[in-house]
Design an enzyme around this catalytic site. Structure first.
Site, PDB file in Angstrom:
ATOM      1  N   LYS A 281     -21.129  77.403  46.203  1.00 36.86           N
ATOM      2  CA  LYS A 281     -22.738  76.475  46.357  1.00 36.86           C
ATOM      3  C   LYS A 281     -22.267  75.116  45.890  1.00 36.86           C
ATOM      4  CE  LYS A 281     -25.225  76.401  43.430  1.00 36.86           C
ATOM      5  NZ  LYS A 281     -26.523  75.190  43.640  1.00 36.86           N
ATOM      6  N   ASN A 282     -21.452  74.377  44.910  1.00 31.01           N
ATOM      7  CA  ASN A 282     -21.618  73.325  44.165  1.00 31.01           C
ATOM      8  C   ASN A 282     -20.662  72.682  44.823  1.00 31.01           C
ATOM      9  OD1 ASN A 282     -23.954  73.974  42.641  1.00 31.01           O
ATOM     10  ND2 ASN A 282     -22.514  74.111  41.026  1.00 31.01           N
TER      11      ASN A 282
ATOM     12  N   CYS B 264     -32.908  71.909  38.921  1.00 34.25           N
ATOM     13  CA  CYS B 264     -33.623  72.830  37.534  1.00 34.25           C
ATOM     14  C   CYS B 264     -33.792  72.260  36.822  1.00 34.25           C
ATOM     15  CB  CYS B 264     -32.140  73.676  37.280  1.00 34.25           C
ATOM     16  SG  CYS B 264     -31.816  74.675  38.694  1.00 34.25           S
TER      17      CYS B 264
ATOM     18  N   ARG C 200     -31.016  65.303  32.047  1.00 39.91           N
ATOM     19  CA  ARG C 200     -29.811  65.313  33.295  1.00 39.91           C
ATOM     20  C   ARG C 200     -30.313  63.642  33.802  1.00 39.91           C
ATOM     21  NH1 ARG C 200     -29.427  70.804  36.947  1.00 39.91           N
ATOM     22  NH2 ARG C 200     -28.007  69.564  36.747  1.00 39.91           N
ATOM     23  N   PRO C 201     -29.819  63.175  33.747  1.00 46.59           N
ATOM     24  CA  PRO C 201     -30.129  61.413  33.490  1.00 46.59           C
ATOM     25  C   PRO C 201     -28.576  61.329  34.796  1.00 46.59           C
ATOM     26  CG  PRO C 201     -29.042  61.275  31.485  1.00 46.59           C
ATOM     27  CD  PRO C 201     -29.627  63.450  31.872  1.00 46.59           C
ATOM     28  N   VAL C 202     -29.332  60.029  34.918  1.00 52.92           N
ATOM     29  CA  VAL C 202     -27.974  59.283  36.619  1.00 52.92           C
ATOM     30  C   VAL C 202     -27.212  58.394  36.973  1.00 52.92           C
ATOM     31  CG1 VAL C 202     -28.769  61.357  38.251  1.00 52.92           C
ATOM     32  CG2 VAL C 202     -29.987  58.644  38.044  1.00 52.92           C
ATOM     33  N   ASP C 203     -27.158  58.197  34.808  1.00 52.18           N
ATOM     34  CA  ASP C 203     -26.301  56.642  34.374  1.00 52.18           C
ATOM     35  C   ASP C 203     -25.185  56.401  35.003  1.00 52.18           C
ATOM     36  OD1 ASP C 203     -26.424  59.306  32.722  1.00 52.18           O
ATOM     37  OD2 ASP C 203     -26.231  57.611  31.135  1.00 52.18           O
ATOM     38  N   LEU C 204     -24.801  57.994  34.529  1.00 51.12           N
ATOM     39  CA  LEU C 204     -22.737  57.859  34.754  1.00 51.12           C
ATOM     40  C   LEU C 204     -22.481  57.571  36.035  1.00 51.12           C
ATOM     41  CD1 LEU C 204     -22.017  60.396  32.343  1.00 51.12           C
ATOM     42  CD2 LEU C 204     -22.365  58.106  32.308  1.00 51.12           C
TER      43      LEU C 204
ATOM     44  N   ASP D 220     -23.092  77.281  34.098  1.00 57.35           N
ATOM     45  CA  ASP D 220     -23.824  78.026  35.095  1.00 57.35           C
ATOM     46  C   ASP D 220     -23.837  79.924  34.404  1.00 57.35           C
ATOM     47  OD1 ASP D 220     -24.712  75.924  35.420  1.00 57.35           O
ATOM     48  OD2 ASP D 220     -23.261  75.754  38.011  1.00 57.35           O
TER      49      ASP D 220
ATOM     50  N   ARG E 254     -30.998  68.219  42.936  1.00 58.36           N
ATOM     51  CA  ARG E 254     -30.470  66.918  42.439  1.00 58.36           C
ATOM     52  C   ARG E 254     -28.908  66.956  43.662  1.00 58.36           C
ATOM     53  NH1 ARG E 254     -29.657  65.053  37.038  1.00 58.36           N
ATOM     54  NH2 ARG E 254     -27.659  64.717  36.910  1.00 58.36           N
TER      55      ARG E 254
ATOM     56  N   ILE F 120     -23.512  71.699  26.938  1.00 60.60           N
ATOM     57  CA  ILE F 120     -23.756  70.863  27.775  1.00 60.60           C
ATOM     58  C   ILE F 120     -25.034  70.935  27.834  1.00 60.60           C
ATOM     59  CG2 ILE F 120     -23.180  70.787  30.051  1.00 60.60           C
ATOM     60  CD1 ILE F 120     -20.908  71.671  28.729  1.00 60.60           C
TER      61      ILE F 120
HETATM   62  C1  UD1 Z   1     -23.347  70.307  38.149  1.00 60.30           C
HETATM   63  C2  UD1 Z   1     -23.338  71.582  38.622  1.00 60.30           C
HETATM   64  C3  UD1 Z   1     -23.925  72.426  37.259  1.00 60.30           C
HETATM   65  C4  UD1 Z   1     -23.747  72.219  36.250  1.00 60.30           C
HETATM   66  C5  UD1 Z   1     -22.802  71.530  35.589  1.00 60.30           C
HETATM   67  C6  UD1 Z   1     -22.538  71.535  34.285  1.00 60.30           C
HETATM   68  C7  UD1 Z   1     -23.514  71.106  40.435  1.00 60.30           C
HETATM   69  C8  UD1 Z   1     -24.624  70.680  41.570  1.00 60.30           C
HETATM   70  N1  UD1 Z   1     -24.351  71.320  39.821  1.00 60.30           N
HETATM   71  O1  UD1 Z   1     -24.198  69.398  37.527  1.00 60.30           O
HETATM   72  O2  UD1 Z   1     -23.992  73.291  37.735  1.00 60.30           O
HETATM   73  O3  UD1 Z   1     -23.945  73.634  35.156  1.00 60.30           O
HETATM   74  O4  UD1 Z   1     -22.252  70.765  36.955  1.00 60.30           O
HETATM   75  O5  UD1 Z   1     -20.924  71.931  34.612  1.00 60.30           O
HETATM   76  O6  UD1 Z   1     -22.472  70.959  41.117  1.00 60.30           O
HETATM   77  N2  UD1 Z   1     -25.243  63.834  32.466  1.00 60.30           N
HETATM   78  C9  UD1 Z   1     -25.661  62.145  31.728  1.00 60.30           C
HETATM   79  N3  UD1 Z   1     -25.298  61.245  32.571  1.00 60.30           N
HETATM   80  C10 UD1 Z   1     -25.268  61.462  34.177  1.00 60.30           C
HETATM   81  C11 UD1 Z   1     -24.844  62.569  34.497  1.00 60.30           C
HETATM   82  C12 UD1 Z   1     -24.659  63.763  33.846  1.00 60.30           C
HETATM   83  O7  UD1 Z   1     -25.935  62.292  30.374  1.00 60.30           O
HETATM   84  O8  UD1 Z   1     -25.217  60.734  35.047  1.00 60.30           O
HETATM   85  C13 UD1 Z   1     -25.057  64.478  31.464  1.00 60.30           C
HETATM   86  C14 UD1 Z   1     -25.927  65.905  31.522  1.00 60.30           C
HETATM   87  O9  UD1 Z   1     -27.439  65.543  31.117  1.00 60.30           O
HETATM   88  C15 UD1 Z   1     -25.137  66.998  30.894  1.00 60.30           C
HETATM   89  C16 UD1 Z   1     -23.355  65.927  31.484  1.00 60.30           C
HETATM   90  O10 UD1 Z   1     -24.117  65.486  31.111  1.00 60.30           O
HETATM   91  O11 UD1 Z   1     -25.757  66.504  30.128  1.00 60.30           O
HETATM   92  C17 UD1 Z   1     -22.905  67.486  32.077  1.00 60.30           C
HETATM   93  O12 UD1 Z   1     -23.809  67.095  33.721  1.00 60.30           O
HETATM   94  P1  UD1 Z   1     -22.928  66.976  34.661  1.00 60.30           P
HETATM   95  O13 UD1 Z   1     -21.715  67.358  34.914  1.00 60.30           O
HETATM   96  O14 UD1 Z   1     -23.337  65.777  34.952  1.00 60.30           O
HETATM   97  O15 UD1 Z   1     -23.512  68.168  35.575  1.00 60.30           O
HETATM   98  P2  UD1 Z   1     -24.034  67.947  37.202  1.00 60.30           P
HETATM   99  O16 UD1 Z   1     -23.366  67.494  38.112  1.00 60.30           O
HETATM  100  O17 UD1 Z   1     -25.751  67.559  37.332  1.00 60.30           O
END
Ligand code: UD1
Length: 429
Positions: free
Chosen positions: A22-23, A120, A125-129, A310, A96, A332
């Site tokens: 899925k991911n 979820c 779960r920010p998107v700053d990165l 996961d 997301r 995580i």
């Molecule tokens: C993806 C998976 C999810 C899995 C996760 C970690 C998909 C659709 N989902 O989620 O199932 O649990 O990887 O393996 O592929 N973070 C920030 N800023 C950002 C982005 C992330 O601070 O811009 C933080 C998150 O809050 C978290 C950590 O980075 O604490 C890891 O998140 P990330 O690897 O980005 O997870 P997703 O891509 O959302």
């Protein structure tokens, strides 16, 4: 709203074919926006989340055709032109990962407006990165009223992206944008999950030049255009791990096929330490447990190749019946123990303190009504139900339908007593 009822106690014996991941599938679908030619994805999982991504892509201009090919379900995505570079709130909030259309839209059109995501409920779960990565490629980003407005009127240009922490979604997003940027991009501290390799393989089949995916340094030489391709979605490592744990929980012998066990080595090591027999084979693995009680083991979630977050909820369900005390640390996501109180309703003995759960194994679980709270948490309740005495009913199963293809069918084919109760009557109505 549908519910799932499981009568515990049946051992599992048989074979479970694993679906496409899925991911990975949803990010591969987003890659189709990068070319006007058709992208054919085979081994596609048919899930609420992939259907959902299809709907969003259609809104942006893609033609999405699902069919059954020689090698299982496939999806043909063709975006001759982007008819709208706007991803609205009502679509993005539901999943997301749909936020990842921002980079491809920007790369192809030079501008995009995408709602900030939902997803979820497992922490902030920010998107700053994601946004930092796009800015490093020359995008101008503004946030206004819950929307990201991104511009790159003269196109994206290659740059250096140094992630402070590992992020799966942001690494994928950076790749999806940089492939069409002018010049070279280097991503350091990149996520190393197998999904990075799957995406890079697909992009390269489309004519991109991506090297190093699967390591912490990814190098991308931008190209002027991408073309169509055919790509097989990788097997779902989380589904693989979930059924491995389910077999260990229920006992019996289950062969998982059409998958790879190296993707879940950290889980398999912990299962072996707990006393489960795992045998790898060419096409997957066999999981066996013949009644003896498992031993409690400690687990820390970590980025790949560490123990996947996961799979944390599923492993916690397994530990509820193990002998001794298991300590599970979630590193995580904050707030990813919502399954713990639900498992406790089945008789589990769990104490949460911050990011740490202590699970003291009990002799037996007893059926109850429980509530699914997020995708992976829901399946941990199904796993617990396989071993609980009586009939466990899991409410709010729409979470399960987002990520597990034909779950009841796959488990009942191995002897599980599991059925879906359609519609009405649940405590969730
Ligand atoms: C993806 C998976 C999810 C899995 C996760 C970690 C998909 C659709 N989902 O989620 O199932 O649990 O990887 O393996 O592929 N973070 C920030 N800023 C950002 C982005 C992330 O601070 O811009 C933080 C998150 O809050 C978290 C950590 O980075 O604490 C890891 O998140 P990330 O690897 O980005 O997870 P997703 O891509 O959302």
């Amino acid at each position: 709203m549908d519910r799932i009822a499981i009568t515990g106690g049946a051992r599992l014996n048989g074979e479970i074919p694993i679906s496409g991941a899925k991911n990975s599938a949803i990010k591969l679908m987003a890659a189709s926006l990068l070319t006007e030619e058709p992208l054919r994805l085979t081994n596609m999982p048919r899930l609420a989340d992939t259907r959902f991504m299809g709907k969003l892509l259609q809104r942006l201009g893609a033609e999405v055709i699902e069919s059954d090919g020689d090698d299982g379900p496939e999806t043909l995505l063709t975006t001759r032109e982007i008819v709208s570079a706007i991803a609205p709130y009502d679509l993005v909030r539901q999943m997301r990962a749909s936020f990842n259309v921002l980079g491809p839209l920007l790369a192809r059109e030079g501008h995009a407006k995408v709602s900030l995501p939902g997803g979820c409920t497992i922490g902030a779960r920010p998107v700053d990165l994601h946004l930092q990565a796009l800015e490093a490629l020359g995008a101008q980003i503004d946030l206004n009223e819950g929307y990201v407005y991104a511009q790159a009127p003269r196109g994206l240009k290659g740059g250096r992206i140094d992630f402070p922490i590992n992020s799966v979604g942001a690494t994928e997003h950076a790749m999806l944008a940089a492939v069409l940027a002018r010049g070279d991009t280097e991503i350091t501290n990149a996520a190393r999950e197998p999904e990075m390799v799957d995406l890079a393989d697909c992009l390269n089949a489309m004519g991109a030049k991506v090297a190093g995916a699967g390591t912490s340094i990814i190098q991308i030489q931008g190209v002027a255009r991408l073309h169509g391709a055919t790509h097989a979605v990788m097997p779902d490592r989380i589904e693989t791990g979930t059924y491995a744990v389910a077999a260990a929980m229920a006992g019996g012998e289950v062969r998982l096929t059409r998958t790879r066990c190296d993707f879940i080595q950290a889980l398999l090591d912990k299962m072996a330490e707990a006393g489960v027999e795992v045998t790898p084979h060419n096409d997957g693995l066999t999981v066996k447990r013949n009644g003896a009680r498992l031993k409690a083991v400690e687990v820390d979630t970590a980025p790949y190749p560490g123990f996947a977050t996961d799979l944390q909820a599923q492993f916690m369900a397994l530990m509820t019946l193990a002998e001794g005390e298991s300590v599970i640390r979630e590193t995580i996501f904050e707030n990813r123990f919502m399954h713990a109180p639900e498992l406790s309703r089945l008789g589990a003995d769990i104490t949460i303190s911050g990011g740490e759960a202590r699970v003291r194994g009990v002799a037996s679980l007893n059926a109850a009504q429980v509530m699914a709270t997020d995708l992976r948490a829901s399946v941990s309740l199904v796993i617990a139900g396989l071993a609980a005495e009586g009939e466990t009913v899991v409410n709010r199963v729409y979470h399960l339908d987002r990520g597990f293809e034909r779950l009841e069918e796959k488990l009942s084919a191995c002897g599980a007593q599991i059925r879906r109760i359609k519609g009405g009557g649940g405590e969730d109505e």
